[in-house]
Scaffold this active site. Structure first.
Site, PDB file in Angstrom:
ATOM      1  N   SER A 135      30.331  46.263  42.310  1.00 57.83           N
ATOM      2  CA  SER A 135      31.205  45.094  42.261  1.00 57.83           C
ATOM      3  C   SER A 135      32.029  45.005  43.550  1.00 57.83           C
ATOM      4  CB  SER A 135      32.089  45.158  41.011  1.00 57.83           C
ATOM      5  OG  SER A 135      32.652  43.892  40.735  1.00 57.83           O
ATOM      6  N   LYS A 187      47.510  24.846  35.238  1.00 59.83           N
ATOM      7  CA  LYS A 187      48.357  25.979  35.612  1.00 59.83           C
ATOM      8  C   LYS A 187      48.055  27.177  34.725  1.00 59.83           C
ATOM      9  CE  LYS A 187      51.604  28.171  37.763  1.00 59.83           C
ATOM     10  NZ  LYS A 187      51.390  28.609  39.149  1.00 59.83           N
TER      11      LYS A 187
END
Length: 320
Positions: A135, A187
């Site tokens: 990763s 948001k």
């Protein structure tokens, strides 16, 4: 050789690997070798020293051991700056011994950017993976001019994951209201305590896909020989299979790789050691005192207990 950093209570140590290994070679030879063999070793060391002087190429070795937050990036950026300020780009080389299972996107993005500084400056960068570069760890590794992997190192995992527990049903069962106020449509897409909407979850998934696309583009940029679509599935592979997929360039441990370079190159290992704060020093001292006192106190307690229960019977060095 010590270089003190300004932002962190740390020091950078630079050690000459050739000198360290040659000293060990001489110590072993002094115990096991004949006079003739000692003479041959001295001649060999002298020959290697002349070869290094002729080559006049230095190799700088950095170690990066990554956690989820990529906190070692603070040391890495100082070490990279030191190399950029002192080494000769295009001539000297850099080796990074990398170990990381990945972690936060922004942390590993910054760590990868530190290695990009070396590539952009013209350094040949070798990344050695002995255990794992997955990763975010592979995001760093792919920047190398070459990737050297141990046969059973874990490599790949080019994917993005996010886990968000949700306690909304539990809160409702307990008759607890959760209120969230935002300005901006997205948001907050999903939350731990609120009731997540299908729109919010879809937006969150979209953001994950965007991050994955950036990850794939980054890998493709630095390893154009790699079929990114084939390997960007989130899977990981061991070294042998990683080599077949072009995730790495050769199979070799970092020890073997550096040992082969020793006779012809001066190799310097750069290590950053964080200085403990005063509070940590006091805490460490207290722990050491406790470790020394507790067994003695327990032994004394056991001895007293035995005396009380059995009159004059005593045991030496009682163990509980």
């Amino acid at each position: 050789m010590l270089f003190h950093t300004s932002k962190l209570p740390a020091e950078i140590r630079v050690s000459h690997l050739n000198a360290r290994i040659n000293e060990q070679r001489k110590k072993i030879a002094q115990t096991t070798a004949s006079k003739l063999e000692l003479l041959q070793l001295a001649q060999q060391l002298s020959k290697e020293a002349r070869a290094r002087k002729k080559t006049n190429q230095k190799i700088y070795v950095l170690d990066f051991k990554g956690d989820t937050a990529a906190s070692a990036v603070e040391q890495l950026r100082e070490e990279v700056t030191l190399i950029l300020a002192t080494a000769k780009a295009g001539k000297d080389r850099v080796v990074v011994r990398l170990e990381s299972p990945g972690g936060m996107v922004h942390g590993y993005g910054l760590a990868a950017a530190q290695l990009v500084r070396l590539r952009d400056a013209g350094f040949h960068l070798t990344v050695c993976v002995d255990k794992v570069a997955a990763s975010g760890g592979y995001m760093m590794a792919c920047i190398g001019s070459e990737i050297v992997s141990a046969p059973f190192a874990v490599v790949g995992s080019i994917g993005v994951v996010a886990q968000v527990p949700n306690f909304n049903r539990l809160l409702k069962e307990k008759h607890i209201d959760f209120e969230l106020y935002t300005a901006g449509q997205y948001k907050r897409t999903v939350t731990m305590f609120g009731e997540n909407t299908e729109e919010g979850k879809a937006k969150f998934e979209e953001e994950l896909q965007q991050t994955h696309a950036l990850f794939k583009h980054f890998v493709e940029k630095y390893r154009p020989q790699l079929n990114v679509e084939k390997v960007a599935t989130g899977e990981h592979w061991y070294g042998h299979d990683a080599l077949d997929l072009n995730l790495v360039d050769r199979l070799q441990t970092s020890d073997e790789f550096l040992l082969n370079l020793l006779p012809q190159h001066d190799i310097y290992v750069i290590e950053t050691r964080r200085k403990p704060t005063l509070g940590e020093k006091l805490g460490l001292h207290a722990a050491q005192v406790a470790d020394a006192l507790v067994p003695a106190l327990m032994n004394k307690f056991a001895e007293t207990l035995l005396k009380a229960n059995s009159g004059s019977v005593q045991l030496r060095d009682p163990k509980l």
